[in-house]
Scaffold this motif. Structure first.
Motif, PDB file in Angstrom:
ATOM      1  N   GLY A 236      58.259  32.711 -38.043  1.00  0.00           N
ATOM      2  CA  GLY A 236      59.693  32.784 -37.777  1.00  0.00           C
ATOM      3  C   GLY A 236      60.086  31.919 -36.584  1.00  0.00           C
ATOM      4  O   GLY A 236      59.393  30.958 -36.241  1.00  0.00           O
ATOM      5  N   ARG A 237      61.184  32.298 -35.950  1.00  0.00           N
ATOM      6  CA  ARG A 237      61.685  31.542 -34.810  1.00  0.00           C
ATOM      7  C   ARG A 237      61.225  32.204 -33.518  1.00  0.00           C
ATOM      8  O   ARG A 237      61.206  33.424 -33.402  1.00  0.00           O
ATOM      9  CB  ARG A 237      63.217  31.456 -34.840  1.00  0.00           C
ATOM     10  CG  ARG A 237      63.739  30.764 -36.071  1.00  0.00           C
ATOM     11  CD  ARG A 237      65.245  30.839 -36.176  1.00  0.00           C
ATOM     12  NE  ARG A 237      65.902  29.720 -35.482  1.00  0.00           N
ATOM     13  CZ  ARG A 237      66.763  29.859 -34.498  1.00  0.00           C
ATOM     14  NH1 ARG A 237      67.071  31.063 -34.043  1.00  0.00           N
ATOM     15  NH2 ARG A 237      67.341  28.802 -33.953  1.00  0.00           N
ATOM     16  N   ARG A 238      60.862  31.373 -32.545  1.00  0.00           N
ATOM     17  CA  ARG A 238      60.318  31.868 -31.291  1.00  0.00           C
ATOM     18  C   ARG A 238      60.980  31.114 -30.132  1.00  0.00           C
ATOM     19  O   ARG A 238      61.027  29.876 -30.131  1.00  0.00           O
ATOM     20  CB  ARG A 238      58.809  31.619 -31.257  1.00  0.00           C
ATOM     21  CG  ARG A 238      58.087  32.134 -30.039  1.00  0.00           C
ATOM     22  CD  ARG A 238      56.658  31.581 -30.014  1.00  0.00           C
ATOM     23  NE  ARG A 238      55.944  31.767 -31.257  1.00  0.00           N
ATOM     24  CZ  ARG A 238      55.233  32.848 -31.553  1.00  0.00           C
ATOM     25  NH1 ARG A 238      55.131  33.832 -30.673  1.00  0.00           N
ATOM     26  NH2 ARG A 238      54.606  32.937 -32.709  1.00  0.00           N
ATOM     27  N   ALA A 239      61.513  31.855 -29.152  1.00  0.00           N
ATOM     28  CA  ALA A 239      62.103  31.250 -27.953  1.00  0.00           C
ATOM     29  C   ALA A 239      61.055  31.229 -26.843  1.00  0.00           C
ATOM     30  O   ALA A 239      60.440  32.257 -26.537  1.00  0.00           O
ATOM     31  CB  ALA A 239      63.334  32.024 -27.505  1.00  0.00           C
ATOM     32  N   ILE A 240      60.851  30.071 -26.244  1.00  0.00           N
ATOM     33  CA  ILE A 240      59.837  29.885 -25.204  1.00  0.00           C
ATOM     34  C   ILE A 240      60.545  29.391 -23.943  1.00  0.00           C
ATOM     35  O   ILE A 240      61.174  28.339 -23.945  1.00  0.00           O
ATOM     36  CB  ILE A 240      58.780  28.868 -25.660  1.00  0.00           C
ATOM     37  CG1 ILE A 240      58.083  29.383 -26.927  1.00  0.00           C
ATOM     38  CG2 ILE A 240      57.773  28.598 -24.549  1.00  0.00           C
ATOM     39  CD1 ILE A 240      57.167  28.368 -27.573  1.00  0.00           C
ATOM     40  N   SER A 241      60.427  30.160 -22.874  1.00  0.00           N
ATOM     41  CA  SER A 241      61.172  29.842 -21.652  1.00  0.00           C
ATOM     42  C   SER A 241      60.428  28.902 -20.720  1.00  0.00           C
ATOM     43  O   SER A 241      61.039  28.201 -19.903  1.00  0.00           O
ATOM     44  CB  SER A 241      61.541  31.128 -20.905  1.00  0.00           C
ATOM     45  OG  SER A 241      60.374  31.846 -20.578  1.00  0.00           O
ATOM     46  N   ALA A 242      59.092  28.866 -20.813  1.00  0.00           N
ATOM     47  CA  ALA A 242      58.302  27.998 -19.937  1.00  0.00           C
ATOM     48  C   ALA A 242      57.023  27.589 -20.653  1.00  0.00           C
ATOM     49  O   ALA A 242      56.303  28.447 -21.179  1.00  0.00           O
ATOM     50  CB  ALA A 242      57.963  28.699 -18.633  1.00  0.00           C
ATOM     51  N   ALA A 243      56.746  26.286 -20.685  1.00  0.00           N
ATOM     52  CA  ALA A 243      55.542  25.795 -21.368  1.00  0.00           C
ATOM     53  C   ALA A 243      55.385  24.310 -21.095  1.00  0.00           C
ATOM     54  O   ALA A 243      56.316  23.633 -20.642  1.00  0.00           O
ATOM     55  CB  ALA A 243      55.650  26.023 -22.872  1.00  0.00           C
ATOM     56  N   GLU A 244      54.175  23.804 -21.359  1.00  0.00           N
ATOM     57  CA  GLU A 244      53.919  22.370 -21.387  1.00  0.00           C
ATOM     58  C   GLU A 244      54.046  21.936 -22.846  1.00  0.00           C
ATOM     59  O   GLU A 244      53.532  22.593 -23.761  1.00  0.00           O
ATOM     60  CB  GLU A 244      52.518  22.062 -20.873  1.00  0.00           C
ATOM     61  CG  GLU A 244      52.324  22.336 -19.400  1.00  0.00           C
ATOM     62  CD  GLU A 244      52.835  21.217 -18.519  1.00  0.00           C
ATOM     63  OE1 GLU A 244      53.222  20.159 -19.078  1.00  0.00           O
ATOM     64  OE2 GLU A 244      52.838  21.385 -17.298  1.00  0.00           O
ATOM     65  N   ILE A 245      54.745  20.818 -23.084  1.00  0.00           N
ATOM     66  CA  ILE A 245      55.004  20.369 -24.440  1.00  0.00           C
ATOM     67  C   ILE A 245      54.141  19.142 -24.746  1.00  0.00           C
ATOM     68  O   ILE A 245      54.026  18.218 -23.953  1.00  0.00           O
ATOM     69  CB  ILE A 245      56.495  20.008 -24.622  1.00  0.00           C
ATOM     70  CG1 ILE A 245      57.367  21.249 -24.353  1.00  0.00           C
ATOM     71  CG2 ILE A 245      56.758  19.462 -26.016  1.00  0.00           C
ATOM     72  CD1 ILE A 245      57.057  22.427 -25.259  1.00  0.00           C
ATOM     73  N   PHE A 246      53.561  19.162 -25.957  1.00  0.00           N
ATOM     74  CA  PHE A 246      52.723  18.051 -26.418  1.00  0.00           C
ATOM     75  C   PHE A 246      53.192  17.586 -27.774  1.00  0.00           C
ATOM     76  O   PHE A 246      53.517  18.389 -28.646  1.00  0.00           O
ATOM     77  CB  PHE A 246      51.254  18.498 -26.480  1.00  0.00           C
ATOM     78  CG  PHE A 246      50.707  18.941 -25.136  1.00  0.00           C
ATOM     79  CD1 PHE A 246      50.135  18.011 -24.288  1.00  0.00           C
ATOM     80  CD2 PHE A 246      50.811  20.252 -24.741  1.00  0.00           C
ATOM     81  CE1 PHE A 246      49.654  18.427 -23.045  1.00  0.00           C
ATOM     82  CE2 PHE A 246      50.339  20.675 -23.510  1.00  0.00           C
ATOM     83  CZ  PHE A 246      49.761  19.744 -22.666  1.00  0.00           C
ATOM     84  N   PHE A 247      53.231  16.269 -27.957  1.00  0.00           N
ATOM     85  CA  PHE A 247      53.667  15.676 -29.229  1.00  0.00           C
ATOM     86  C   PHE A 247      52.452  15.315 -30.050  1.00  0.00           C
ATOM     87  O   PHE A 247      51.417  14.921 -29.504  1.00  0.00           O
ATOM     88  CB  PHE A 247      54.507  14.425 -28.979  1.00  0.00           C
ATOM     89  CG  PHE A 247      55.782  14.683 -28.230  1.00  0.00           C
ATOM     90  CD1 PHE A 247      56.407  15.911 -28.270  1.00  0.00           C
ATOM     91  CD2 PHE A 247      56.366  13.677 -27.494  1.00  0.00           C
ATOM     92  CE1 PHE A 247      57.581  16.147 -27.584  1.00  0.00           C
ATOM     93  CE2 PHE A 247      57.547  13.875 -26.798  1.00  0.00           C
ATOM     94  CZ  PHE A 247      58.152  15.111 -26.848  1.00  0.00           C
TER      95      PHE A 247
END
Length: 247
Positions: A236-247
């Motif tokens: 489903g849908r998940r809200a993430i408030s803090a994270a490191e993002i990788f492409f």
């Protein structure tokens, strides 16, 4: 040449340990917003206290301001700052530069990281905020100073051939920030959110978000009203408030 925003102070230093440290020192005596710019930093830091080094000719500055609305409201200035950075870089590089904003607080040029933003509250209630900004105008940091998983850095000069002096970039950024700050104050975060999404890197594509304990991979759908990243995966849908993002 960009004009300087009315009512905003400017402190220009030849050398300082860190513009963020200088912001903390000056903040108690400031009645309004102020930019602190340094030609050299001897003990700069990035997110989570990481050492940060800026080669000669790159840009380093911190804005001290007094946002209203508490810590959650102050945190949204990360998006205001990102929009201002993207606008200033677009002005410096010209209309053909391929710029994008990477959640939560990096600006990309031609797919590489050209700038980063660091937010720190100087008071427990968020009533004084320091926004640190670093831009690779002339050179990229040495690879051995970066984390192994860090996005490849690029510079404005290397990607576009445009040479912009750090002291000339400061008024471009200050003017752009003043514009988006006015948008935020007059129309709220929804206006900032829409402008940010129009410039978001990899929106609608599959990305990976790593928190301290978990890794989530899914489609980057949007950011919500709090600025959290919204991913859609098989659960489903998940809200993430803090994270490191990788492409």
């Amino acid at each position: 040449m960009a004009t300087w925003p009315e009512g905003v102070a400017r402190h220009v230093l030849a050398s300082v340990d860190s513009t963020m440290n200088e912001a903390a020192r000056l903040a108690p005596g400031l009645s309004g917003s102020a930019w602190i710019f340094a030609h050299e930093q001897t003990a700069a830091r990035g997110r989570r206290g990481r050492a940060w080094r800026a080669p000669q000719g790159n840009f380093a500055a911190t804005l001290v301001m007094r946002p209203k609305g508490g810590l959650a409201h102050a945190a949204l200035y990360s998006f205001v700052a990102a929009l201002a950075l993207e606008a200033a870089l677009s002005h410096a590089a010209g209309p053909h530069a391929r710029l994008a904003i990477k959640w939560p607080n990096d600006v990309l040029l031609s797919g590489g990281k050209i700038a980063g933003i660091l937010l720190e509250s100087l008071t427990p209630d968020g009533s004084q905020l320091a926004i640190g900004i670093g831009v690779n105008l002339a050179e990229v940091p040495a690879r051995d100073t970066l984390e192994a998983t860090a996005m490849a850095p690029v510079s404005l000069l290397g990607e576009t051939g445009m040479r912009v002096a750090p002291q000339d970039f400061l008024p471009m950024l200050a003017q752009a920030f003043d514009h988006y700050d006015s948008q935020f104050r007059d129309y709220g975060f929804e206006a900032i959110r829409n402008a940010w999404l129009a410039r978001a890197a990899r929106l609608g594509e599959t990305i990976t978000a790593r928190t301290g304990r978990e890794t989530h991979t899914g489609v980057f759908e949007t950011i919500d009203a709090t600025g959290a990243l919204v991913l859609r995966d098989g659960q489903g849908r998940r809200a993430i408030s803090a994270a490191e993002i990788f492409f």
